[in-house]
Scaffold this motif. Structure first.
Motif, PDB file in Angstrom:
ATOM      1  N   LEU A 235    -110.439 -20.665  37.514  1.00  0.00           N
ATOM      2  CA  LEU A 235    -109.231 -19.846  37.502  1.00  0.00           C
ATOM      3  C   LEU A 235    -109.326 -18.724  38.533  1.00  0.00           C
ATOM      4  CD1 LEU A 235    -108.625 -19.462  33.668  1.00  0.00           C
ATOM      5  CD2 LEU A 235    -107.443 -20.973  35.258  1.00  0.00           C
ATOM      6  N   PRO A 236    -108.168 -18.260  39.042  1.00  0.00           N
ATOM      7  CA  PRO A 236    -108.190 -17.106  39.942  1.00  0.00           C
ATOM      8  C   PRO A 236    -108.696 -15.865  39.217  1.00  0.00           C
ATOM      9  CG  PRO A 236    -105.926 -17.799  39.446  1.00  0.00           C
ATOM     10  CD  PRO A 236    -106.833 -18.781  38.806  1.00  0.00           C
ATOM     11  N   LYS A 237    -109.281 -14.956  39.988  1.00  0.00           N
ATOM     12  CA  LYS A 237    -109.846 -13.732  39.425  1.00  0.00           C
ATOM     13  C   LYS A 237    -108.926 -12.561  39.757  1.00  0.00           C
ATOM     14  CE  LYS A 237    -114.670 -15.222  39.644  1.00  0.00           C
ATOM     15  NZ  LYS A 237    -114.340 -16.616  39.983  1.00  0.00           N
ATOM     16  N   LEU A 238    -108.586 -11.802  38.737  1.00  0.00           N
ATOM     17  CA  LEU A 238    -107.739 -10.620  38.910  1.00  0.00           C
ATOM     18  C   LEU A 238    -108.557  -9.391  38.544  1.00  0.00           C
ATOM     19  CD1 LEU A 238    -105.033  -9.103  39.279  1.00  0.00           C
ATOM     20  CD2 LEU A 238    -104.499  -9.686  36.896  1.00  0.00           C
ATOM     21  N   SER A 239    -108.769  -8.488  39.498  1.00  0.00           N
ATOM     22  CA  SER A 239    -109.558  -7.277  39.264  1.00  0.00           C
ATOM     23  C   SER A 239    -108.638  -6.069  39.230  1.00  0.00           C
ATOM     24  CB  SER A 239    -110.602  -7.110  40.372  1.00  0.00           C
ATOM     25  OG  SER A 239    -111.348  -5.927  40.181  1.00  0.00           O
ATOM     26  N   LEU A 240    -108.588  -5.402  38.079  1.00  0.00           N
ATOM     27  CA  LEU A 240    -107.718  -4.235  37.913  1.00  0.00           C
ATOM     28  C   LEU A 240    -108.549  -2.963  37.864  1.00  0.00           C
ATOM     29  CD1 LEU A 240    -105.356  -5.594  35.101  1.00  0.00           C
ATOM     30  CD2 LEU A 240    -104.807  -5.349  37.533  1.00  0.00           C
ATOM     31  N   PRO A 241    -107.994  -1.851  38.406  1.00  0.00           N
ATOM     32  CA  PRO A 241    -108.686  -0.567  38.314  1.00  0.00           C
ATOM     33  C   PRO A 241    -108.309   0.153  37.022  1.00  0.00           C
ATOM     34  CG  PRO A 241    -106.709  -0.271  39.572  1.00  0.00           C
ATOM     35  CD  PRO A 241    -106.732  -1.722  39.158  1.00  0.00           C
TER      36      PRO A 241
ATOM     37  N   VAL B  82    -109.422 -11.872  34.064  1.00  0.00           N
ATOM     38  CA  VAL B  82    -109.075 -10.483  34.312  1.00  0.00           C
ATOM     39  C   VAL B  82    -110.286  -9.589  34.093  1.00  0.00           C
ATOM     40  CG1 VAL B  82    -107.554  -8.579  33.675  1.00  0.00           C
ATOM     41  CG2 VAL B  82    -106.710 -10.934  33.579  1.00  0.00           C
ATOM     42  N   SER B  83    -110.590  -8.761  35.085  1.00  0.00           N
ATOM     43  CA  SER B  83    -111.591  -7.715  34.904  1.00  0.00           C
ATOM     44  C   SER B  83    -110.904  -6.364  35.009  1.00  0.00           C
ATOM     45  CB  SER B  83    -112.716  -7.827  35.939  1.00  0.00           C
ATOM     46  OG  SER B  83    -112.237  -7.570  37.240  1.00  0.00           O
ATOM     47  N   PHE B  84    -111.341  -5.431  34.194  1.00  0.00           N
ATOM     48  CA  PHE B  84    -110.740  -4.100  34.137  1.00  0.00           C
ATOM     49  C   PHE B  84    -111.839  -3.102  34.454  1.00  0.00           C
ATOM     50  CE2 PHE B  84    -109.183  -0.298  31.857  1.00  0.00           C
ATOM     51  CZ  PHE B  84    -107.902  -0.209  32.379  1.00  0.00           C
ATOM     52  N   ALA B  85    -111.740  -2.468  35.638  1.00  0.00           N
ATOM     53  CA  ALA B  85    -112.761  -1.522  36.094  1.00  0.00           C
ATOM     54  C   ALA B  85    -114.151  -2.164  36.088  1.00  0.00           C
ATOM     55  CB  ALA B  85    -112.751  -0.253  35.247  1.00  0.00           C
TER      56      ALA B  85
END
Length: 422
Positions: A268-274, A296-299
């Motif tokens: 799956l695509p990786k989404l990195s959020l701040p 999804v990664s968050f910080a």
């Protein structure tokens, strides 16, 4: 020593000339990394994670009784046919002696299906275990937390008192915990808060356990505010595991459960959020992003958390029922029915042995039990929480991956981070 225990420090390891990783002795002791220990590794982008060895026992859950003075709609006792009873002094003595023989000695958590303070010996048992110098926790519904019992718990040296609060209004609370009165419980907690000795780290610390449902999730912010009035330091939120068909309508994780199996997929695509404010400006967009089908990664942290992980095994715990029977985890202490994907699921108890027949260490290091914990580390079970379509998912006896060694854990919601215990 108290101040040092509260301070967060950075520990460093070194690599010697032979390429071996040398850990600080205090770190090795804390995580049971003794010579010969077998340690599982997980590789990340910038780190290697060392799991606790499966031979390291850190915490023992003790269930003093399955009796209770309440009739909560969330309780497994609504859908089981198990004998009621209380732990005998003989059984406790076996547990106490078993803990004494271990090095290091594990911490202790008094809790299970019933109300621990409904047993007349629980506070005395807390005092006796505290005399060994280990950490002791207790969970209660708070209804019997009188001034006398509060004083006894403080004098016994209890480290953490958890209280179950599932509503912020008297009406909502009473709808979940039948027979309980929220104002009385809050009065009990505020009195205990005032009775504790002064200083920066008064004991017992207070934690709140909240079971989240559709009917009460909007009470969570109020629960946190309420907790501040009696000095709550910890808040542990869990989803409900429906014990009856009707309780299924209160679940908050229908979509989450369907997404579990593919959330960590490398395909799956990786989404990195701040880090950012979570408010009316961002709530809608972030909600869509979290449900976008991406990893999804968050910080820098995986938003979905760990899947296929038994935290009871990862944390090095075992559970002892009031009978003295030892099980790998709290959910396997008693045969009970819950609901998975609209169908009843029968989870049968799994007993390793009894503390009156073998010591805790003998039971913990039994080769078959060690092998079982290693199997849970690998978690090679069918994804019943994601699928749940076949008849095999209706019990924990075998699964469609060919696992016939009882129990199988593919349908365990604890292992998917949906349900958690304090």
């Amino acid at each position: 020593m108290e101040v040092l225990s509260q301070k967060q420090t950075t520990a460093w390891a070194e690599v010697d000339e032979q390429g071996r990783l040398i850990l600080p002795p205090e770190v090795a002791r804390q995580y049971g990394l003794n010579p010969g220990s077998k340690v599982r590794l997980d590789e990340g982008t910038n780190f290697v994670r060392l799991h606790r060895p499966v031979t390291h026992l850190t915490k023992v859950y003790i269930e003093p009784t399955v009796d209770c003075n309440l009739d909560c709609i969330t309780c497994f006792r609504n859908a089981w046919e198990q004998p009621m009873g209380r732990m005998t002094e003989e059984t406790f003595e076996s547990i106490l002696n078993g803990i004494k023989q271990m090095n290091p000695m594990p911490s202790v958590y008094f809790g299970g299906i019933g109300e621990p303070l409904f047993h007349v010996k629980t506070i005395e048992w807390i005092r006796r275990i505290k005399e060994l110098g280990v950490k002791v926790e207790l969970i209660t519904n708070g209804t019997t937390l009188t001034e006398k019992k509060s004083r006894q718990l403080i004098d016994a040296g209890l480290d953490v008192l958890w209280v179950s609060l599932d509503g912020a209004t008297a009406e909502g609370f009473g709808d979940v915990r039948l027979g309980a009165e929220l104002p009385l419980i809050l009065e009990n907690l505020r009195r205990l808060f005032r009775m504790r000795s002064g200083g920066h780290f008064p004991k017992p610390e207070i934690g709140v356990a909240f079971v989240a449902m559709k009917r009460n999730i909007n009470d969570l912010p109020k629960i946190i505010q309420m907790g501040q009035t009696f000095g709550a330091k910890y808040f542990s939120v869990s989803n409900v595991q429906p014990a009856t068909e009707e309780m299924q309508a209160d679940r908050l994780y229908t979509r989450t459960m369907r997404n579990i199996a593919y959330m960590p997929s490398p395909m799956l695509p990786k989404l990195s959020l701040p880090k950012m404010d979570f408010n009316e400006d961002t709530q809608a967009a972030l909600t869509e992003a979290f449900n976008s089908g991406c990893n999804v990664s968050f910080a820098g942290n995986n938003w979905g958390g760990a899947n296929d992980v038994c935290n009871f095994v990862e944390s090095g715990t075992l559970s002892i029922a009031w009978t003295g029977n030892v099980s790998p985890c709290w959910p396997l202490m008693h045969t009970h029915t819950s609901y998975l994907h609209g169908k009843p699921k029968l989870s049968k108890t799994h007993v390793i042995g009894n503390v009156r027949e073998k010591t805790i260490e003998q039971l913990w290091l039994d080769p078959a039990y060690v092998s079982y914990r290693e199997r849970l580390h690998n978690f090679v079970f069918a994804p019943c929480t994601f699928c749940g379509g076949c008849d095999l998912s209706e019990t924990n006896e075998e699964d469609c991956f060919g696992n016939e060694d009882f129990p199988v854990c593919g349908g365990c919601l604890w292992a998917q981070g949906i349900i958690q215990c304090p």
